[in-house]
Design a protein around this motif. Structure first.
Motif, PDB file in Angstrom:
ATOM      1  N   LEU A   1       0.848  -1.161   0.052  1.00 23.43           N
ATOM      2  CA  LEU A   1      -0.017  -0.140  -0.251  1.00 23.43           C
ATOM      3  C   LEU A   1       0.885   1.156  -0.179  1.00 23.43           C
ATOM      4  CD1 LEU A   1      -2.739  -1.103   2.669  1.00 23.43           C
ATOM      5  CD2 LEU A   1      -2.903  -0.837  -0.023  1.00 23.43           C
ATOM      6  N   ALA A   2       1.935   1.277   0.837  1.00 22.46           N
ATOM      7  CA  ALA A   2       2.888   2.385   0.865  1.00 22.46           C
ATOM      8  C   ALA A   2       3.484   2.466  -0.589  1.00 22.46           C
ATOM      9  CB  ALA A   2       3.811   2.284   1.969  1.00 22.46           C
ATOM     10  N   GLY A   3       3.951   1.412  -1.297  1.00 25.51           N
ATOM     11  CA  GLY A   3       4.451   1.642  -2.601  1.00 25.51           C
ATOM     12  C   GLY A   3       3.361   2.075  -3.534  1.00 25.51           C
ATOM     13  N   GLY A   4       2.291   1.669  -3.448  1.00 21.15           N
ATOM     14  CA  GLY A   4       1.370   2.236  -4.308  1.00 21.15           C
ATOM     15  C   GLY A   4       1.034   3.861  -4.195  1.00 21.15           C
ATOM     16  N   VAL A   5       1.056   4.098  -2.970  1.00 22.48           N
ATOM     17  CA  VAL A   5       1.134   5.793  -2.982  1.00 22.48           C
ATOM     18  C   VAL A   5       2.221   6.388  -3.525  1.00 22.48           C
ATOM     19  CG1 VAL A   5       1.117   7.546  -1.084  1.00 22.48           C
ATOM     20  CG2 VAL A   5      -0.262   5.520  -0.761  1.00 22.48           C
ATOM     21  N   LEU A   6       3.499   5.794  -3.225  1.00 25.15           N
ATOM     22  CA  LEU A   6       4.741   6.405  -3.939  1.00 25.15           C
ATOM     23  C   LEU A   6       4.495   6.416  -5.660  1.00 25.15           C
ATOM     24  CD1 LEU A   6       7.369   5.177  -1.628  1.00 25.15           C
ATOM     25  CD2 LEU A   6       6.670   7.364  -1.745  1.00 25.15           C
ATOM     26  N   MET A   7       4.104   5.187  -5.907  1.00 30.29           N
ATOM     27  CA  MET A   7       3.922   5.280  -7.450  1.00 30.29           C
ATOM     28  C   MET A   7       2.812   6.197  -7.857  1.00 30.29           C
ATOM     29  SD  MET A   7       3.713   1.042  -8.143  1.00 30.29           S
ATOM     30  CE  MET A   7       3.505   1.590  -9.915  1.00 30.29           C
ATOM     31  N   ILE A   8       1.819   6.479  -7.318  1.00 31.18           N
ATOM     32  CA  ILE A   8       0.855   7.425  -7.931  1.00 31.18           C
ATOM     33  C   ILE A   8       1.662   8.999  -7.866  1.00 31.18           C
ATOM     34  CG2 ILE A   8      -1.200   8.620  -7.065  1.00 31.18           C
ATOM     35  CD1 ILE A   8      -2.372   6.141  -6.040  1.00 31.18           C
ATOM     36  N   LEU A   9       2.410   9.305  -6.764  1.00 34.34           N
ATOM     37  CA  LEU A   9       3.193  10.423  -6.665  1.00 34.34           C
ATOM     38  C   LEU A   9       4.111  10.540  -7.741  1.00 34.34           C
ATOM     39  CD1 LEU A   9       3.763  10.777  -2.743  1.00 34.34           C
ATOM     40  CD2 LEU A   9       1.981  11.952  -4.233  1.00 34.34           C
ATOM     41  N   GLU A  10       4.623   9.437  -8.042  1.00 38.25           N
ATOM     42  CA  GLU A  10       5.685   9.326  -9.180  1.00 38.25           C
ATOM     43  C   GLU A  10       5.043   9.635 -10.546  1.00 38.25           C
ATOM     44  OE1 GLU A  10       9.865   7.286 -10.033  1.00 38.25           O
ATOM     45  OE2 GLU A  10       8.170   5.948  -9.531  1.00 38.25           O
ATOM     46  N   ALA A  11       4.023   8.901 -10.765  1.00 39.66           N
ATOM     47  CA  ALA A  11       3.136   9.232 -11.981  1.00 39.66           C
ATOM     48  C   ALA A  11       2.601  10.532 -12.036  1.00 39.66           C
ATOM     49  CB  ALA A  11       1.908   8.132 -11.792  1.00 39.66           C
ATOM     50  N   ILE A  12       2.468  11.131 -11.294  1.00 40.08           N
ATOM     51  CA  ILE A  12       1.953  12.359 -11.194  1.00 40.08           C
ATOM     52  C   ILE A  12       3.283  13.585 -11.422  1.00 40.08           C
ATOM     53  CG2 ILE A  12       1.045  14.555 -10.012  1.00 40.08           C
ATOM     54  CD1 ILE A  12      -0.741  12.636  -8.468  1.00 40.08           C
ATOM     55  N   PHE A  13       4.364  13.552 -10.554  1.00 44.26           N
ATOM     56  CA  PHE A  13       5.347  14.530 -10.767  1.00 44.26           C
ATOM     57  C   PHE A  13       6.404  14.014 -11.469  1.00 44.26           C
ATOM     58  CE2 PHE A  13       3.417  14.872  -6.446  1.00 44.26           C
ATOM     59  CZ  PHE A  13       3.068  16.352  -6.539  1.00 44.26           C
ATOM     60  N   GLN A  14       6.639  12.678 -11.632  1.00 46.21           N
ATOM     61  CA  GLN A  14       7.976  12.101 -12.488  1.00 46.21           C
ATOM     62  C   GLN A  14       7.657  10.832 -13.235  1.00 46.21           C
ATOM     63  OE1 GLN A  14      10.752  11.222  -9.292  1.00 46.21           O
ATOM     64  NE2 GLN A  14      11.445  13.405  -9.441  1.00 46.21           N
ATOM     65  N   PRO A  15       6.751  11.397 -14.293  1.00 49.31           N
ATOM     66  CA  PRO A  15       6.060  10.182 -15.120  1.00 49.31           C
ATOM     67  C   PRO A  15       7.170   9.454 -15.785  1.00 49.31           C
ATOM     68  CG  PRO A  15       5.498  12.421 -15.852  1.00 49.31           C
ATOM     69  CD  PRO A  15       6.038  12.445 -14.713  1.00 49.31           C
ATOM     70  N   LYS A  16       8.042  10.285 -16.127  1.00 49.62           N
ATOM     71  CA  LYS A  16       9.206   9.435 -17.126  1.00 49.62           C
ATOM     72  C   LYS A  16       9.951   8.623 -16.093  1.00 49.62           C
ATOM     73  CE  LYS A  16       9.901  13.236 -20.278  1.00 49.62           C
ATOM     74  NZ  LYS A  16      10.881  14.352 -20.844  1.00 49.62           N
ATOM     75  N   HIS A  17       9.974   8.553 -15.044  1.00 52.81           N
ATOM     76  CA  HIS A  17      10.859   7.963 -14.057  1.00 52.81           C
ATOM     77  C   HIS A  17      10.074   6.329 -13.959  1.00 52.81           C
ATOM     78  CE1 HIS A  17      14.615   9.773 -12.232  1.00 52.81           C
ATOM     79  NE2 HIS A  17      13.906  10.785 -12.788  1.00 52.81           N
ATOM     80  N   LEU A  18       8.781   6.518 -13.881  1.00 55.87           N
ATOM     81  CA  LEU A  18       7.840   5.660 -13.434  1.00 55.87           C
ATOM     82  C   LEU A  18       8.214   4.128 -14.332  1.00 55.87           C
ATOM     83  CD1 LEU A  18       5.784   4.405 -11.557  1.00 55.87           C
ATOM     84  CD2 LEU A  18       4.056   5.372 -13.054  1.00 55.87           C
ATOM     85  N   ALA A  19       8.272   4.389 -15.529  1.00 58.81           N
ATOM     86  CA  ALA A  19       8.359   3.165 -16.501  1.00 58.81           C
ATOM     87  C   ALA A  19       9.850   2.371 -16.021  1.00 58.81           C
ATOM     88  CB  ALA A  19       8.495   3.649 -17.780  1.00 58.81           C
ATOM     89  N   TYR A  20      11.040   2.951 -16.073  1.00 58.50           N
ATOM     90  CA  TYR A  20      12.294   2.179 -15.672  1.00 58.50           C
ATOM     91  C   TYR A  20      12.246   2.017 -14.311  1.00 58.50           C
ATOM     92  CZ  TYR A  20      14.789   5.930 -12.725  1.00 58.50           C
ATOM     93  OH  TYR A  20      15.294   6.564 -11.969  1.00 58.50           O
ATOM     94  N   ALA A  21      11.566   2.574 -13.287  1.00 55.08           N
ATOM     95  CA  ALA A  21      11.641   2.128 -11.952  1.00 55.08           C
ATOM     96  C   ALA A  21      10.596   0.802 -12.023  1.00 55.08           C
ATOM     97  CB  ALA A  21      10.941   3.112 -11.203  1.00 55.08           C
ATOM     98  N   TRP A  22       9.673   0.525 -12.582  1.00 51.41           N
ATOM     99  CA  TRP A  22       9.082  -0.751 -12.642  1.00 51.41           C
ATOM    100  C   TRP A  22       9.696  -1.658 -13.322  1.00 51.41           C
ATOM    101  CZ3 TRP A  22       5.022  -2.388 -10.142  1.00 51.41           C
ATOM    102  CH2 TRP A  22       4.232  -3.406 -10.945  1.00 51.41           C
ATOM    103  N   HIS A  23      10.514  -1.393 -14.530  1.00 55.96           N
ATOM    104  CA  HIS A  23      11.375  -2.339 -14.943  1.00 55.96           C
ATOM    105  C   HIS A  23      12.465  -2.800 -14.058  1.00 55.96           C
ATOM    106  CE1 HIS A  23      13.491  -3.400 -19.057  1.00 55.96           C
ATOM    107  NE2 HIS A  23      13.526  -4.341 -18.185  1.00 55.96           N
ATOM    108  N   ALA A  24      13.003  -1.917 -13.325  1.00 56.80           N
ATOM    109  CA  ALA A  24      13.988  -2.418 -12.215  1.00 56.80           C
ATOM    110  C   ALA A  24      13.429  -3.147 -11.132  1.00 56.80           C
ATOM    111  CB  ALA A  24      14.637  -1.171 -11.769  1.00 56.80           C
ATOM    112  N   ALA A  25      12.134  -2.807 -10.685  1.00 54.24           N
ATOM    113  CA  ALA A  25      11.447  -3.500  -9.761  1.00 54.24           C
ATOM    114  C   ALA A  25      11.108  -4.964 -10.129  1.00 54.24           C
ATOM    115  CB  ALA A  25      10.267  -2.674  -9.161  1.00 54.24           C
ATOM    116  N   ALA A  26      10.537  -4.945 -11.367  1.00 54.31           N
ATOM    117  CA  ALA A  26      10.137  -6.428 -11.776  1.00 54.31           C
ATOM    118  C   ALA A  26      11.230  -7.428 -12.201  1.00 54.31           C
ATOM    119  CB  ALA A  26       9.402  -6.147 -13.284  1.00 54.31           C
ATOM    120  N   THR A  27      12.534  -6.763 -12.418  1.00 53.18           N
ATOM    121  CA  THR A  27      13.656  -7.500 -12.470  1.00 53.18           C
ATOM    122  C   THR A  27      14.250  -7.835 -11.011  1.00 53.18           C
ATOM    123  OG1 THR A  27      14.499  -6.295 -14.317  1.00 53.18           O
ATOM    124  CG2 THR A  27      16.117  -7.395 -12.844  1.00 53.18           C
ATOM    125  N   PHE A  28      14.053  -7.116 -10.042  1.00 46.44           N
ATOM    126  CA  PHE A  28      14.222  -7.534  -8.560  1.00 46.44           C
ATOM    127  C   PHE A  28      13.193  -8.744  -8.355  1.00 46.44           C
ATOM    128  CE2 PHE A  28      12.633  -7.008  -4.187  1.00 46.44           C
ATOM    129  CZ  PHE A  28      13.993  -7.319  -3.606  1.00 46.44           C
TER     130      PHE A  28
END
Length: 344
Positions: A20-47
Motif C-alpha cells: 500500500l505504501a508503495g502504491g502511494v509512492l507510485m501514484i506520486l511518481e506518476a504525477i510528478f515524475q512520469p518518465k521515471h515510473l517506467a524504468y522504476a517498474w522495469h527495475a522492480a520487476a527485475t528485482f
C-alpha cells in the motif's frame, strides 16, 4: 503449527502495508515524475523475478549437493521460489522492450514449469535431485537469454557476454539472502543449530564471492579494452548522481559481507547470518536499479522505492501464503539428520 500461523499472519500484514505504501509512492511518481515510473517498474520487476528465481536455484543446488543439513529451511526457499509465477506477471507491461517477445515468454513459462515441478517433487519426496539437476541447467540457460534480451534492453546497443551470468549469480545470492532473512525473522518457528547457521553463512560467503568475481570480470574486460562503444554502460553508472550508488553497491554487496562472513565465530549465530541475508536482499534491489536506471534517467529518485515496495510486498504475500499451504515440510527423519549436523 500455532507459531507458524502467527508468523505468517504478521508477515501478511507487513507485506500488505509495504504494498500500500508503495502504491502511494507510485501514484506520486506518476504525477510528478512520469518518465521515471517506467524504468522504476522495469527495475522492480527485475528485482522480483531474480529474487524468486533465486529461491528455485538455491533449492536445486542444495538438493543436488545432497545438503541434508538444510532440510529444516527447505520450505523457506521453496516459498520464495513459489512466488515466481506472480513475479513473471510483473513483466507484462514492459515486454514491449523485447526483440523476441515469444522467446522471452517461453523462457518464463519454462522456468515456472520447472519451479512448480520441482516443488511437487519435494512435496512427494520423489525424484527431487533429478528434477533439480535438469531444471538447474535448463532454467539457467533460458533465463540468461531472458536477461540479455529484457533486462539489458534499456542499455542497448551495449552488450556483454558476462551480463547474463552476472544477473544469474546475483539472483542466486538474493535467494540465499532471502532464505536467511526469513529464517532469522521467524527464528522461533524454524529449528536452526549452530552447525546449520555456520553452513548457511558459508553459502552466503560463496554467493558474495561469486558476485564479486562476475562484477570484477564484467568491469575488467571492458576497462582493459577501453573501447568507446563498450564503456557506454559504465560511464553513467560511475559518475554524476549515480556514482555514489555504485560505491554503495560495491561495498554493500562484496566488501562488507565478505569481511563479516569470513570469520567462523559470527556465522554460528543465526541473527548474524540473517542480518547478512537482509543486506544481500537490499543491495540486490540496488543492483537491479543500477542495471536499468542509469540507461533511462540522468539521476535516481526516491519515489522509485514505490515500485520496489509494491513488487516486494505482493511477492512476499504470495510467498507466505504458499509457505502456509504448499510448502514441502521435511519428514521427521530428515529433521533428525539436519539437527544432528555439526559442520566444521
Amino acid at each position: 503449527a500455532d507459531s507458524k500461523g502467527g508468523t505468517v499472519k504478521r508477515g501478511v500484514v507487513t507485506s500488505i502495508a509495504f504494498a500500500l505504501a508503495g502504491g502511494v509512492l507510485m501514484i506520486l511518481e506518476a504525477i510528478f515524475q512520469p518518465k521515471h515510473l517506467a524504468y522504476a517498474w522495469h527495475a522492480a520487476a527485475t528485482f522480483g523475478l531474480t529474487l524468486t528465481l533465486g529461491g528455485f536455484l538455491v533449492g536445486a543446488v542444495l538438493v543436488n549437493a545432497g545438503a541434508k543439513w538444510s532440510a529444516t529451511l527447505r520450505h523457506v526457499h521453496s516459498a520464495v521460489g513459489g512466488a515466481l509465477p506472480v513475479a513473471c506477471l510483473a513483466f507484462i507491461p514492459i515486454l514491449h522492450v523485447s526483440d523476441e517477445i515469444a522467446l522471452d515468454v517461453a523462457c518464463l513459462v519454462v522456468a515456472v514449469a520447472f519451479e512448480e515441478t520441482f516443488r511437487a517433487a519435494q512435496l512427494r519426496d520423489k525424484k527431487r535431485a533429478g528434477v533439480g539437476a535438469v531444471g538447474l541447467v535448463i532454467v539457467s540457460i533460458l533465463m540468461t537469454l531472458f536477461f540479455f534480451d529484457v533486462t539489458l534492453a534499456p542499455a542497448r546497443p551495449w552488450v556483454s557476454d558476462m551480463f547474463g551470468l552476472y544477473v544469474l549469480v546475483g539472483s542466486f545470492g538474493a535467494g540465499v539472502g532471502a532464505t536467511a532473512l526469513v529464517g532469522a525473522l521467524a527464528a522461533s518457528t524454524f529449528q536452526v543449530t549452530q552447525g546449520q547457521s555456520s553452513a548457511w553463512g558459508r553459502i552466503e560467503l560463496v554467493a558474495t564471492c561469486l558476485w564479486g568475481y562476475c562484477a570484477f570480470s564484467l568491469y575488467m574486460l571492458i576497462w582493459v579494452a577501453d573501447m568507446p562503444r563498450e564503456v557506454s554502460f559504465f560511464v553513467p553508472r560511475t559518475a554524476y548522481a549515480w556514482g555514489w550508488m555504485s560505491t554503495v553497491l560495491v561495498f554493500g554487496r562484496f566488501v562488507v559481507p565478505f569481511m563479516l562472513l569470513v570469520p567462523r565465530a559470527p556465522k554460528q549465530h543465526w541473527w548474524h547470518v540473517g542480518a547478512m541475508g537482509a543486506l544481500m536482499v537490499v543491495v540486490h534491489a540496488l543492483d537491479c536499479e543500477m542495471m536499468v536506471g542509469p540507461s533511462s534517467a540522468s539521476s535516481p529518485s526516491w519515489l522509485d522505492f514505490g515500485c520496489f515496495f509494491v513488487v516486494g510486498g505482493v511477492l512476499s504475500l504470495v510467498a507466505m501464503l504458499r509457505f502456509r499451504r504448499h510448502a514441502p515440510l521435511p519428514a521427521a527423519r530428515e529433521v533428525e539428520v539436519a539437527l544432528a549436523y555439526e559442520g566444521s
